[in-house]
Write a protein that holds these residues in place. Structure first.
Motif, PDB file in Angstrom:
ATOM      1  N   ARG A 155      41.716  70.254  42.349  1.00 31.51           N
ATOM      2  CA  ARG A 155      41.543  68.919  41.775  1.00 31.51           C
ATOM      3  C   ARG A 155      41.825  68.900  40.273  1.00 31.51           C
ATOM      4  NH1 ARG A 155      36.692  67.036  41.565  1.00 31.51           N
ATOM      5  NH2 ARG A 155      37.303  64.853  41.640  1.00 31.51           N
ATOM      6  N   THR A 213      28.346  60.667  31.205  1.00 29.55           N
ATOM      7  CA  THR A 213      28.925  59.530  31.918  1.00 29.55           C
ATOM      8  C   THR A 213      30.414  59.749  32.181  1.00 29.55           C
ATOM      9  OG1 THR A 213      27.323  58.038  30.889  1.00 29.55           O
ATOM     10  CG2 THR A 213      29.271  57.036  31.871  1.00 29.55           C
ATOM     11  N   LYS A 215      31.997  62.661  32.400  1.00 28.28           N
ATOM     12  CA  LYS A 215      32.178  63.706  33.403  1.00 28.28           C
ATOM     13  C   LYS A 215      31.853  63.183  34.796  1.00 28.28           C
ATOM     14  CE  LYS A 215      31.240  68.463  34.696  1.00 28.28           C
ATOM     15  NZ  LYS A 215      30.893  69.823  34.230  1.00 28.28           N
ATOM     16  N   ARG A 216      30.807  62.372  34.892  1.00 26.03           N
ATOM     17  CA  ARG A 216      30.427  61.823  36.195  1.00 26.03           C
ATOM     18  C   ARG A 216      31.555  60.963  36.766  1.00 26.03           C
ATOM     19  NH1 ARG A 216      26.046  59.509  34.664  1.00 26.03           N
ATOM     20  NH2 ARG A 216      24.723  61.334  35.063  1.00 26.03           N
ATOM     21  N   TYR A 217      32.180  60.153  35.909  1.00 16.32           N
ATOM     22  CA  TYR A 217      33.257  59.280  36.398  1.00 16.32           C
ATOM     23  C   TYR A 217      34.484  60.090  36.795  1.00 16.32           C
ATOM     24  CZ  TYR A 217      36.452  55.437  36.941  1.00 16.32           C
ATOM     25  OH  TYR A 217      37.349  54.547  37.486  1.00 16.32           O
ATOM     26  N   ALA A 219      34.560  63.019  37.953  1.00 17.26           N
ATOM     27  CA  ALA A 219      34.268  63.734  39.199  1.00 17.26           C
ATOM     28  C   ALA A 219      34.307  62.814  40.412  1.00 17.26           C
ATOM     29  CB  ALA A 219      32.898  64.401  39.106  1.00 17.26           C
ATOM     30  N   LYS A 220      33.834  61.588  40.259  1.00 17.42           N
ATOM     31  CA  LYS A 220      33.673  60.712  41.418  1.00 17.42           C
ATOM     32  C   LYS A 220      34.851  59.772  41.658  1.00 17.42           C
ATOM     33  CE  LYS A 220      29.439  62.089  42.357  1.00 17.42           C
ATOM     34  NZ  LYS A 220      29.126  62.858  43.587  1.00 17.42           N
ATOM     35  N   ALA A 221      35.469  59.261  40.611  1.00 16.20           N
ATOM     36  CA  ALA A 221      36.468  58.210  40.751  1.00 16.20           C
ATOM     37  C   ALA A 221      37.668  58.576  41.628  1.00 16.20           C
ATOM     38  CB  ALA A 221      36.945  57.757  39.370  1.00 16.20           C
ATOM     39  N   GLN A 223      37.869  60.110  44.277  1.00 15.84           N
ATOM     40  CA  GLN A 223      37.536  60.046  45.694  1.00 15.84           C
ATOM     41  C   GLN A 223      37.407  58.606  46.189  1.00 15.84           C
ATOM     42  OE1 GLN A 223      33.976  62.479  46.305  1.00 15.84           O
ATOM     43  NE2 GLN A 223      34.515  63.676  44.505  1.00 15.84           N
ATOM     44  N   LEU A 224      37.487  57.642  45.280  1.00 16.50           N
ATOM     45  CA  LEU A 224      37.282  56.242  45.620  1.00 16.50           C
ATOM     46  C   LEU A 224      38.608  55.494  45.712  1.00 16.50           C
ATOM     47  CD1 LEU A 224      34.347  55.523  43.122  1.00 16.50           C
ATOM     48  CD2 LEU A 224      34.162  56.228  45.527  1.00 16.50           C
ATOM     49  N   ALA A 229      36.826  52.362  42.542  1.00 16.27           N
ATOM     50  CA  ALA A 229      36.838  53.081  41.265  1.00 16.27           C
ATOM     51  C   ALA A 229      36.617  52.117  40.112  1.00 16.27           C
ATOM     52  CB  ALA A 229      38.161  53.824  41.096  1.00 16.27           C
ATOM     53  N   TYR A 232      32.968  51.076  40.202  1.00 14.78           N
ATOM     54  CA  TYR A 232      32.122  52.178  39.725  1.00 14.78           C
ATOM     55  C   TYR A 232      32.191  52.282  38.202  1.00 14.78           C
ATOM     56  CZ  TYR A 232      30.191  56.942  39.453  1.00 14.78           C
ATOM     57  OH  TYR A 232      29.429  58.038  39.161  1.00 14.78           O
TER      58      TYR A 232
END
Length: 244
Positions: A155, A213, A215-217, A219-221, A223-224, A229, A232
């Motif tokens: 990734r 914040t 890093k969190r985005y 990591a997650k975005a 996958q959306l 995205a 989120y």
């Protein structure tokens, strides 16, 4: 304030909101045993949990960044599947610790990064490299499918770039690593320490919540769906903006 004195091959200290994790064993190219990998995972988790830390920096204790895994003392005979899986889990746990760390983990690659060292460097959130550094994932030359390294990088860099590194096993320059996405930024070797410190100090001067914040985005975005995205992104902004 987190302060850990010499703990064998690991040395962790906190300065200006930067937690430094030094890879011990300069005489062996900072190659890590499985026990030392466990220590590295624990150090990353401990540093990330310290509220006074905003950035985690991984650096060599001198010489190469990391020339791979040190298998000294491991049994040469084939192990049962479950035992082999547990062995592999130690390596994967390092990558999991980086991903789970709530703040940026930065690799400071002043020397060569080979095998596990390349995967460790590239698997960090940001990878700073000296122009003289070299990178390679040579497992294929030893008849080893580099799936563990791939799991850390899948990734992080484009699929075709990863396929080239894995299938060829060739050693590449820091500039080539930058072009492939394995490295974030390259500094001249003669000024690497000063440039790396300045970069880290600037990053660590930001509020921890802001860095968390982002890093969190990241990591997650991916996958959306695009719509999710976007939603989120707005949700995160609404939640954290009053505290920034």
């Amino acid at each position: 304030m987190l302060t850990i004195a010499d703990s064998g091959p690991r040395l962790v200290r906190v300065e200006a909101a930067i937690a430094w994790i030094e890879l011990g064993g300069a005489n062996t190219g900072n190659m890590l045993t499985r026990q030392q990998m466990t220590m590295l995972s624990e150090a990353i988790r401990l540093a990330g949990a310290d509220p006074d830390v905003s950035v985690v920096a991984i650096a060599p204790g001198g010489g190469a960044f990391c020339l791979g895994r040190n298998g000294k003392g491991e049994p040469a005979e084939a192990l049962p599947w479950d035992a082999r899986q547990r062995q592999m889990g130690v390596t994967l746990d390092v990558y999991d610790a980086i991903a789970a760390c709530p703040i940026p983990v930065v690799a400071c690659v002043q020397g060569n990064a080979i095998g596990f060292g390349a995967a460790l460097a590239g698997g960090c959130d940001i990878t700073l490299a000296a122009r003289s550094a070299r990178f390679a994932l040579p497992e294929i030359k030893h008849s080893i499918p580099a799936t563990l390294a791939m799991s850390a990088l899948i990734r992080k860099i484009p699929e075709k770039a990863l396929a080239h590194l894995i299938y060829s096993g060739e050693e590449i320059s820091a500039e080539d690593a930058l072009a492939l996405g394995l490295v974030s930024k390259v500094f001249p070797a003669e000024t690497f320490e000063e440039s790396c410190s300045a970069y880290l100090l600037a990053l660590a001067s930001r509020k921890r919540l802001l860095l968390e914040t982002i890093k969190r985005y990241i990591a997650k975005a991916p996958q959306l769906s695009p719509e999710m995205a976007s939603e989120y992104a707005g949700t995160l902004m609404a939640l954290v903006k009053p505290s920034l």
